[in-house]
Design an enzyme around this catalytic site. Structure first.
Site, mmCIF file in Angstrom:
data_model
loop_
_atom_site.group_PDB
_atom_site.id
_atom_site.type_symbol
_atom_site.label_atom_id
_atom_site.label_comp_id
_atom_site.label_asym_id
_atom_site.label_seq_id
_atom_site.Cartn_x
_atom_site.Cartn_y
_atom_site.Cartn_z
ATOM 1 N N ASP A 246 -8.011 -5.255 0.048
ATOM 2 C CA ASP A 246 -8.507 -6.078 -1.052
ATOM 3 C C ASP A 246 -8.113 -7.540 -0.934
ATOM 4 O OD1 ASP A 246 -9.801 -4.035 -2.416
ATOM 5 O OD2 ASP A 246 -7.905 -3.286 -3.188
ATOM 6 N N HIS B 111 0.853 -1.190 0.000
ATOM 7 C CA HIS B 111 0.000 0.000 0.000
ATOM 8 C C HIS B 111 0.882 1.231 0.000
ATOM 9 C CE1 HIS B 111 -3.071 2.884 1.243
ATOM 10 N NE2 HIS B 111 -3.933 2.002 0.780
HETATM 11 N N1 ACO Z 1 4.198 -7.431 -4.965
HETATM 12 C C1 ACO Z 1 5.519 -7.392 -5.133
HETATM 13 N N2 ACO Z 1 6.282 -6.289 -4.966
HETATM 14 C C2 ACO Z 1 5.653 -5.156 -4.612
HETATM 15 C C3 ACO Z 1 4.259 -5.119 -4.395
HETATM 16 C C4 ACO Z 1 3.519 -6.313 -4.585
HETATM 17 N N3 ACO Z 1 2.201 -6.346 -4.397
HETATM 18 N N4 ACO Z 1 3.885 -3.868 -4.060
HETATM 19 C C5 ACO Z 1 5.010 -3.137 -4.054
HETATM 20 N N5 ACO Z 1 6.070 -3.926 -4.371
HETATM 21 C C6 ACO Z 1 7.484 -3.520 -4.422
HETATM 22 C C7 ACO Z 1 7.821 -2.825 -5.727
HETATM 23 O O1 ACO Z 1 8.244 -3.746 -6.704
HETATM 24 C C8 ACO Z 1 8.932 -1.882 -5.291
HETATM 25 O O2 ACO Z 1 10.101 -2.638 -5.149
HETATM 26 P P1 ACO Z 1 11.580 -1.971 -5.357
HETATM 27 O O3 ACO Z 1 11.627 -0.778 -4.443
HETATM 28 O O4 ACO Z 1 12.534 -3.062 -4.972
HETATM 29 O O5 ACO Z 1 11.639 -1.590 -6.820
HETATM 30 C C9 ACO Z 1 8.486 -1.470 -3.897
HETATM 31 O O6 ACO Z 1 7.680 -2.552 -3.391
HETATM 32 C C10 ACO Z 1 7.677 -0.197 -3.855
HETATM 33 O O7 ACO Z 1 6.651 -0.312 -4.824
HETATM 34 P P2 ACO Z 1 5.909 0.919 -5.456
HETATM 35 O O8 ACO Z 1 5.108 0.444 -6.608
HETATM 36 O O9 ACO Z 1 6.877 2.032 -5.668
HETATM 37 O O10 ACO Z 1 5.024 1.336 -4.226
HETATM 38 P P3 ACO Z 1 3.689 2.108 -4.300
HETATM 39 O O11 ACO Z 1 3.517 2.793 -3.009
HETATM 40 O O12 ACO Z 1 3.623 2.961 -5.521
HETATM 41 O O13 ACO Z 1 2.666 0.890 -4.481
HETATM 42 C C11 ACO Z 1 0.692 -0.317 -4.685
HETATM 43 C C12 ACO Z 1 1.456 0.751 -3.890
HETATM 44 C C13 ACO Z 1 0.394 0.206 -6.078
HETATM 45 C C14 ACO Z 1 -0.608 -0.592 -3.946
HETATM 46 C C15 ACO Z 1 1.548 -1.613 -4.770
HETATM 47 O O14 ACO Z 1 1.860 -2.095 -3.486
HETATM 48 C C16 ACO Z 1 0.872 -2.700 -5.603
HETATM 49 O O15 ACO Z 1 0.979 -2.708 -6.828
HETATM 50 N N6 ACO Z 1 0.120 -3.648 -4.931
HETATM 51 C C17 ACO Z 1 -0.622 -4.650 -5.653
HETATM 52 C C18 ACO Z 1 -1.961 -4.112 -6.105
HETATM 53 C C19 ACO Z 1 -2.917 -3.888 -4.959
HETATM 54 O O16 ACO Z 1 -3.091 -4.744 -4.098
HETATM 55 N N7 ACO Z 1 -3.576 -2.728 -4.979
HETATM 56 C C20 ACO Z 1 -4.575 -2.365 -3.978
HETATM 57 C C21 ACO Z 1 -4.088 -1.239 -3.140
HETATM 58 S S1 ACO Z 1 -5.219 -0.898 -1.840
HETATM 59 C C22 ACO Z 1 -6.487 -0.049 -2.556
HETATM 60 O O17 ACO Z 1 -6.389 0.623 -3.550
HETATM 61 C C23 ACO Z 1 -7.750 -0.229 -1.893
#
Ligand code: ACO
Length: 429
Positions: free
Chosen positions: A363, A306
């Site tokens: 979720d 998140h």
């Molecule tokens: N699986 C694997 N790796 C992940 C995940 C994941 N679900 N989420 C983040 N990471 C990693 C990224 O690869 C990145 O790694 P790095 O720093 O080594 O390159 C790091 O964690 C940070 O990721 P970002 O994408 O920069 O973080 P951000 O804050 O933008 O992401 C997000 C938040 C979009 C929710 C992300 O965690 C994700 O894609 N999750 C999966 C989708 C999801 O469950 N969305 C629902 C969110 S809750 C809602 O909207 C109600």
């Protein structure tokens, strides 16, 4: 306590006011930065940017705290109803009994859909995604109810808010019935907001729907947990589109479109698709965890991570308990719940997930809950949208009432070609 921060650029010192919120969060006020220094800030994804001051929702991502108008979401989930929580978000205070009754009456009075809107539904291709349909239909409401709050009269604005809350719920159930080719069930004045929705979804002339108060209560909690989440992607879309002073329906329609994305509200559908895939492939989560960690693979563990929470999402914890409760009540087992628990257990012991602070979000378990209620997979994100409506409405209202309101218009750092001359096409080799 008023304080300032000093910024030194090219040897010159500038002072930036530091502002503090009621929960001690601090921010640098950079609104005059460009005027004074010629510089802007660059913050892709706005991860460090506050777009507004807001008194609606407080969250602390490090401590796993979420409060609506100061009240912890755990208390609302235990004691409130979705209707009452919607009132709280929109009006700032919990209603009195009389106010809540009036609100219920208004929800009932505005629950029907204009008959002419049905022909819209019937012309969407059968396979159209309900989120696309919902976004279009909400925009379409403007054409049917043009008397929008232009004069800022309280009652008129309240009618528009109530109309949206009530009609979106009816539209959602209606779209499901039409997708099945079944007769649409009308809302009933005898039923509460949540019971009405379940009845419109599942009642049929050949199999009357028996309202189960435990399931109604569970749906109340589900929607309370979704009701607001400060400046998330869809809410920011509502505020940004609304900042151009478009009508509320158009702004909410933009919010629905943003919520559709799998990185946002669409994750509840994506989680169940992922769990189903794991199940179909024998139930071992290890290959999926390995893929999520592999930087050359775009796959992410859906329902994990998140932008703000760097610990357990408090809503996810309630959701997990609700799944177990509802499945027990229905005397049902869902193999996907076992897969989810196994996946969570393995991920939370893995150094990648520990180091990246990746925990289950709302979720992760909400799709399993919706499956138990009998909600079809492609309606999952619509369920999120109905729940998020009070948040979108209250944030839109706060933004238009804000004396510091401004058109949202970020800047950029241009990295394209420098000035060059136009070359007529015939001179190009
Ligand atoms: N699986 C694997 N790796 C992940 C995940 C994941 N679900 N989420 C983040 N990471 C990693 C990224 O690869 C990145 O790694 P790095 O720093 O080594 O390159 C790091 O964690 C940070 O990721 P970002 O994408 O920069 O973080 P951000 O804050 O933008 O992401 C997000 C938040 C979009 C929710 C992300 O965690 C994700 O894609 N999750 C999966 C989708 C999801 O469950 N969305 C629902 C969110 S809750 C809602 O909207 C109600």
């Amino acid at each position: 306590m008023e304080s300032t921060a000093r910024l030194i650029i090219d040897g010159k010192t500038f002072e930036l006011p530091v502002i503090e919120g009621t929960e001690g969060e601090r921010a640098l006020d950079i609104s005059d930065l460009r005027k004074e220094t010629g510089l802007i800030t660059l913050d892709p994804g706005y991860a460090n940017t506050g777009s507004c001051e807001s008194s609606i929702t407080f969250m602390d991502g490090e401590k796993g705290i979420l409060r609506y108008r100061g009240i912890p979401v755990e208390q609302l989930a235990e004691h409130s109803s979705f209707r009452e929580t919607a009132y709280l978000l929109i009006n700032g205070e919990l209603p009195t009994e009389e106010e809540l009754n009036r609100f219920s009456e208004m929800l009932n009075d505005h629950s029907l859909i204009h008959e002419d809107m049905r022909s819209f539904f019937e012309n969407f291709p059968r396979r159209a995604h309900p989120m696309g349909i919902l976004s279009s239909m909400v925009n379409g409401l403007r054409a049917f109810y043009p008397e929008l709050p232009q004069r800022n009269e309280k009652e008129e604005i309240n009618i528009t808010f109530t109309r949206l809350l009530s009609k979106v719920r009816t539209l959602a159930a209606m779209s499901y019935k039409i997708s099945l080719g079944h007769k649409v069930v009308s809302p009933s004045h005898r039923l509460s907001y949540c019971a009405n929705f379940l009845n419109m979804m599942f009642d049929s002339p050949v199999r009357p729907y028996a309202i189960d108060e435990d399931l109604v209560q569970a749906l109340n909690v589900f929607w309370i947990l979704h009701a607001d989440h400060e400046q998330n992607c869809s809410t920011s879309a509502v505020r940004l589109v609304g900042s151009a002073r478009v009508n509320l329906y158009a702004a909410i329609s933009a919010g629905i479109a943003a919520l559709w994305g799998p990185l946002h509200g669409g994750a509840n559908q994506a989680v169940v698709e992922m769990l189903q895939q794991i199940y179909d492939n024998g139930g071992d989560p290890a290959p999926y965890i390995a893929r999520a960690k592999d930087k050359s693979d775009p796959f992410r563990l859906m329902g994990f991570g998140h932008r703000v929470y760097k610990t357990y999402d408090p809503r996810g914890c309630i959701m997990e308990k609700m799944c177990a409760k509802v499945l027990k009540k229905l005397k049902r087992k869902d193999p996907l719940l076992d897969i989810a628990k196994r996946l969570e257990e393995v991920a939370l012991k893995d150094s990648y997930f520990i180091d990246h602070n990746l925990y289950p979000n709302l979720d992760f378990y909400s799709g399993i809950f919706l499956r138990a209620l009998g909600i079809p997979l492609n309606m999952f994100t619509v369920m999120f949208a109905i729940g998020r409506l009070p948040g979108w409405i209250s944030q839109w209202k706060e933004s238009i009432d804000d004396p510091q309101w401004k058109l949202h218009r970020p800047r950029q750092i241009y990295i394209g070609p420098k000035e060059r001359d136009y070359i007529p096409i015939e001179e190009k080799s």
